[in-house]
Scaffold this motif. Structure first.
Motif, PDB file in Angstrom:
ATOM      1  N   LEU A  94       0.854  -1.182   0.000  1.00 36.92           N
ATOM      2  CA  LEU A  94       0.000   0.000   0.000  1.00 36.92           C
ATOM      3  C   LEU A  94       0.896   1.240   0.000  1.00 36.92           C
ATOM      4  CD1 LEU A  94      -2.686  -0.944   2.695  1.00 36.92           C
ATOM      5  CD2 LEU A  94      -3.015  -0.889   0.201  1.00 36.92           C
ATOM      6  N   GLN A  95       0.473   2.250  -0.742  1.00 36.77           N
ATOM      7  CA  GLN A  95       1.191   3.534  -0.731  1.00 36.77           C
ATOM      8  C   GLN A  95       0.208   4.654  -0.391  1.00 36.77           C
ATOM      9  OE1 GLN A  95       1.432   1.768  -4.060  1.00 36.77           O
ATOM     10  NE2 GLN A  95       2.826   0.443  -2.900  1.00 36.77           N
ATOM     11  N   LEU A 102      -3.474  -7.534  -6.873  1.00 32.37           N
ATOM     12  CA  LEU A 102      -4.830  -8.036  -6.781  1.00 32.37           C
ATOM     13  C   LEU A 102      -5.194  -8.269  -5.320  1.00 32.37           C
ATOM     14  CD1 LEU A 102      -4.714 -10.602  -9.737  1.00 32.37           C
ATOM     15  CD2 LEU A 102      -5.736  -8.295  -9.730  1.00 32.37           C
ATOM     16  N   HIS A 103      -6.458  -8.066  -4.989  1.00 27.34           N
ATOM     17  CA  HIS A 103      -6.849  -8.175  -3.579  1.00 27.34           C
ATOM     18  C   HIS A 103      -8.313  -8.555  -3.473  1.00 27.34           C
ATOM     19  CE1 HIS A 103      -9.063  -4.317  -3.675  1.00 27.34           C
ATOM     20  NE2 HIS A 103      -8.114  -3.938  -4.536  1.00 27.34           N
ATOM     21  N   LYS A 153     -13.906  -3.796  -3.107  1.00 26.66           N
ATOM     22  CA  LYS A 153     -13.194  -4.900  -3.755  1.00 26.66           C
ATOM     23  C   LYS A 153     -12.667  -4.528  -5.139  1.00 26.66           C
ATOM     24  CE  LYS A 153     -15.596  -8.709  -1.427  1.00 26.66           C
ATOM     25  NZ  LYS A 153     -16.382  -9.948  -1.618  1.00 26.66           N
ATOM     26  N   ASN A 154     -13.371  -3.708  -5.837  1.00 25.90           N
ATOM     27  CA  ASN A 154     -13.070  -3.532  -7.259  1.00 25.90           C
ATOM     28  C   ASN A 154     -12.294  -2.250  -7.583  1.00 25.90           C
ATOM     29  OD1 ASN A 154     -15.121  -1.904  -6.536  1.00 25.90           O
ATOM     30  ND2 ASN A 154     -16.434  -2.320  -8.312  1.00 25.90           N
ATOM     31  N   GLN A 155     -11.588  -1.722  -6.602  1.00 27.95           N
ATOM     32  CA  GLN A 155     -10.798  -0.510  -6.842  1.00 27.95           C
ATOM     33  C   GLN A 155      -9.385  -0.680  -6.292  1.00 27.95           C
ATOM     34  OE1 GLN A 155     -12.557   3.209  -5.720  1.00 27.95           O
ATOM     35  NE2 GLN A 155     -14.653   2.546  -6.212  1.00 27.95           N
ATOM     36  N   ILE A 158      -5.647  -3.766   3.562  1.00 25.05           N
ATOM     37  CA  ILE A 158      -5.903  -4.539   2.352  1.00 25.05           C
ATOM     38  C   ILE A 158      -5.941  -6.021   2.715  1.00 25.05           C
ATOM     39  CG2 ILE A 158      -3.442  -4.633   1.748  1.00 25.05           C
ATOM     40  CD1 ILE A 158      -4.284  -4.494  -1.207  1.00 25.05           C
ATOM     41  N   ASN A 159      -6.915  -6.769   2.141  1.00 27.86           N
ATOM     42  CA  ASN A 159      -6.990  -8.223   2.275  1.00 27.86           C
ATOM     43  C   ASN A 159      -6.423  -8.829   0.996  1.00 27.86           C
ATOM     44  OD1 ASN A 159      -8.258  -8.069   4.780  1.00 27.86           O
ATOM     45  ND2 ASN A 159     -10.273  -7.850   3.826  1.00 27.86           N
TER      46      ASN A 159
END
Length: 795
Positions: free
Chosen positions: A226-227, A250-251, A267-269, A290-291
């Motif tokens: 993550l940034q 991907l997550h 989920k989709n971003q 993040i998962n």
């Protein structure tokens, strides 16, 4: 022969004559100040444009004896090795006056080495923890011109100057606290020693840098993809803020956790924004998480600083109204109201445009507080009409507002009362058609004037007498106000009268211990009808057939003696030369005590120390110095003109803090009687006063994250006086623990709060204990639970 007694007048002005007149000394130095490397060469010219009876240089090295037939002489040293040299050029003018000009000399030495190190730490640093860097500068002089600067890469972080007055080389150690984050991994820290010796010193100023210290930083979440942009934010209370959290992997979902502006898992971003329009929480900790597809979860915390500029900044005097008295100590107070966070606050004190002092704070309060800072001053006559002010500056770093917000108090106008003090006690005037005796002197309140003389029949209250009808003789003017008085004697001579009295005294001034012996020769080279000494002790009757007579006393017991040598010239005139005599006595005792206090002192409160000096004379040459350990912190001189022994009491206001616990204060009485007095000057010190300071516990940081392992400990130990008691609280503790240290190997991951308490207060620290692996997320636990249920159903 050189007349040493005028050295005493150098502090008043570098232009001094034997008559006390304030005429300019007809000497020019080129250059007027020199800066010399230790062991280096130096030369300075002294020239004059007037006729004279001799000029020369006095110095510990490179002395130039008196020369009569030259108008330019050079002080020259090929290898200067005296750290505290004070050369001066002198001239004996044709009117029997002598004056001198002292040459300021700075002898310097660049440091042997400059090194950087970490204190009590080796290996990689952990993100978010505090570390101490140390800079050692070896063998540098003079330290008052030294600045130690800290750099991270090419960015200046901090700098330290020194007020020590040591002339010889010293070692200096300076420390810097840092709290590295992941952006500091691979950063290079260094420290630099700079000697700024002014325009006369080497250009550019010599700079010596340490080797770079490479910092390796371990992140709490080693490889969390993550940034954050930006990585830290500074927000005004009630202001808006937004920060992007971005990933390139991907997550199974990412989001923001925060008490304001939380973003549910998405989920989709790959980019989500934490946004608050009106931020009103002081202590907020937003986290982007993040998962990952592999089942793990990681997070990055956003450092947020919420600030508020002060409502007001004001200055006042403590327990005092009205004019101040010269030489007495006063306390100024600066009040800064409703500012946050205080750890970024600096309070600065100014006199006019000159920065006097500054104070920073280590408090960890996030919410607005009021802060009071005090400054001790001891004004003199030059401070009459001065303006003091204090300024509150919030330096919030590169992410904060630029320039840093500054809020200044209104100026405090200081009126100082001081007694009259003439620049010279006597002045000789040759009578002509226009005679003016000007006794005007600065004082506050304005002085009254009185005149006395055998030649005056009227009471005169003016500061100036202007008349051509005055008879030759002595006229004494006394200027008086509510603080004291000072007299000046005008010697009015007729034209051509005793202009050149052909007598020479050797020595020209004497300093004698009370009860000691003294002898002074009086010599002439002309024919005469008799010469002698007049004195209340040791008088010498008129002698006709000698050209040298000696005033001699084997045991001098008169404090205020005025011997003078006289001669009756063949032309019928008589003239005389007075001998300045200083009779001194060292103090019987010097003692230190606290005023109206006997118990331990409390941090932050004000106390008064008292120094008593008994039976010393003359007090005008006395200096009382205050020391804390080996550091000079204050000194007091006296303008009293008493010749007989007196007792003197001097006080010092202190406001101790925890670092002053067990400090030793002492006072010292020094009699500086000049070049003719005993060398070195007599110094008498009190016994040391050991100070015990009570202060509450205060941890250097409010939180600490620890990775659980076999050797790890939760160490809550903190300095305090009296020694603190410790209590621990946590959902994972069932026992009462009173120790300051707990081993982490026997504990479960979680939060542990330690509170250290004594009679003055308490301070808590939170330890966040983490396991060595990655903690399962809620989704991981739920998936495992669902699988377990499914297996049981199948069975």
């Amino acid at each position: 022969m050189f007349q040493h007694f005028i050295v005493y007048l150098f502090a008043v002005s570098p232009l001094v004559s034997l008559t006390g007149a304030e005429a300019e000394c007809p000497l020019q130095l080129n250059p007027q100040r020199v800066v010399v490397r230790y062991g280096g060469s130096v030369e300075v010219n002294c020239n004059t444009s007037v006729l004279h009876k001799g000029m020369g240089w006095e110095a510990n090295e490179g002395i130039v004896p008196k020369i009569i037939n030259q108008n330019l002489i050079t002080w020259r040293v090929s290898e200067l090795i005296d750290w505290d040299i004070k050369p001066f050029c002198y001239i004996n003018t044709n009117d029997s006056k002598q004056c001198l000009i002292e040459l300021p000399v700075t002898v310097y030495k660049t440091p042997d080495s400059v090194s950087i190190s970490t204190v009590n730490h080796r290996g990689p640093m952990k993100e978010g923890q505090q570390y101490e860097l140390q800079c050692d500068v070896h063998d540098v002089a003079p330290v008052q011109y030294l600045t130690v600067k800290w750099y991270k890469g090419q960015t200046l972080l901090h700098q330290t100057t020194f007020s020590d007055t040591d002339k010889t080389p010293v070692n200096k150690t300076v420390t810097l606290l840092i709290r590295p984050d992941r952006a500091d991994d691979g950063a290079q820290y260094r420290c630099e020693a700079e000697l700024d010796l002014g325009a006369e010193g080497p250009q550019p100023s010599p700079k010596y840098s340490s080797e770079p210290l490479n910092v390796e930083v371990y992140c709490a979440e080693a490889e969390c993809p993550l940034q954050l942009n930006p990585q830290r934010v500074v927000v005004r209370y009630g202001g808006s803020v937004e920060v992007n959290c971005k990933t390139s992997v991907l997550h199974r979902g990412m989001g923001w956790e925060a008490s304001e502006g939380a973003v549910p898992m998405t989920k989709n971003q790959n980019l989500i924004t934490w946004r608050v329009i009106n931020l009103t929480e002081w202590d907020i900790f937003p986290i982007c998480y993040i998962n990952l597809n592999k089942g793990a979860q990681c997070k990055v915390e956003l450092p947020v600083t919420v600030y508020k500029t002060p409502d007001s900044v004001s200055i006042s005097t403590v327990n005092h109204r009205g004019p101040m008295i010269e030489g007495q100590q006063y306390e100024l107070q600066c009040d800064v109201h409703d500012v946050a966070p205080v750890q970024y606050l600096t309070v600065k004190w100014y006199k006019g445009q000159t920065l006097l002092n500054q104070t920073t704070f280590s408090d960890t309060d996030k919410t607005p507080v009021n802060k009071t800072v005090t400054l001790l001053i001891r004004p003199d006559r030059d401070d009459d009409g001065a303006q003091y002010r204090c300024e509150a500056e919030l330096d919030l770093g590169a992410e904060g507002p630029q320039p840093s917000p500054k809020y200044s108090s209104e100026p405090l106008n200081v009126e100082v009362y001081y007694k009259p003090q003439h620049s010279s006690s006597t002045e000789t005037i040759i009578k002509d058609d226009k005679v003016m005796l000007d006794c005007s002197v600065k004082a506050n309140p304005a002085p009254d004037y009185t005149w006395s003389s055998d030649h005056l029949n009227l009471n005169i209250s003016s500061s100036v007498i202007e008349s051509s009808a005055l008879s030759p003789g002595k006229y004494t003017c006394t200027a008086t106000n509510s603080l004291g008085r000072d007299s000046k004697v005008f010697i009015l001579k007729s034209t051509g009268a005793e202009a050149e009295c052909p007598l020479q005294l050797n020595p020209q001034r004497v300093v004698v211990r009370y009860g000691g012996s003294v002898e002074v020769n009086c010599k002439t080279s002309v024919l005469h009808k008799g010469m002698g000494w007049e004195a209340s002790e040791g008088a010498v009757p008129k002698i006709i057939n000698q050209n040298l007579i000696t005033w001699r006393v084997s045991e001098l017991t008169e404090w205020d003696i005025f011997p003078f040598c006289y001669i009756n010239l063949n032309k019928g005139a008589q003239c005389e030369v007075k001998l300045p005599v200083t009779v001194y006595k060292t103090p019987d005792s010097v003692s230190i005590s606290t005023v109206n206090h006997t118990k331990p002192m409390i941090e932050g409160q004000q106390y008064e120390l008292q120094c008593d000096v008994h039976d010393v004379a003359p007090v005008e040459y006395l200096t009382v110095k205050w020391y804390k350990n080996q550091t000079l912190i204050n000194e007091t001189t006296f303008s009293d003109t008493d010749k007989t022994p007196v007792n003197k009491t001097v006080t010092l206001l202190i406001r101790p803090n925890g670092n002053d616990n067990r400090a030793q204060y002492r006072c010292e009485a020094e009699l500086d009687l000049g070049a003719e007095g005993p060398q070195p000057s007599p110094k008498y010190s009190s016994k040391s006063l050991n100070v015990e300071v009570y202060y509450k516990p205060r941890h250097s940081s409010s939180t600490e994250t620890i990775i659980k392992d076999v050797k790890g400990v939760l160490n809550c130990t903190v300095k305090a006086n009296p020694a603190p008691d410790y209590t621990w609280s946590s959902d994972h503790l069932n026992l009462n623990i009173s120790s300051s240290v707990i081993k982490s190997s026997a504990l479960s991951p979680g939060k542990y709060t330690c509170t250290a308490s004594n009679i003055l207060g308490r301070d808590s620290k939170v330890f966040i204990l983490k396991s060595t692996g990655i903690r399962p997320t809620f989704w991981t636990v739920l998936t495992v639970f669902q699988l377990s249920v499914a297996l049981i159903s199948v069975i």
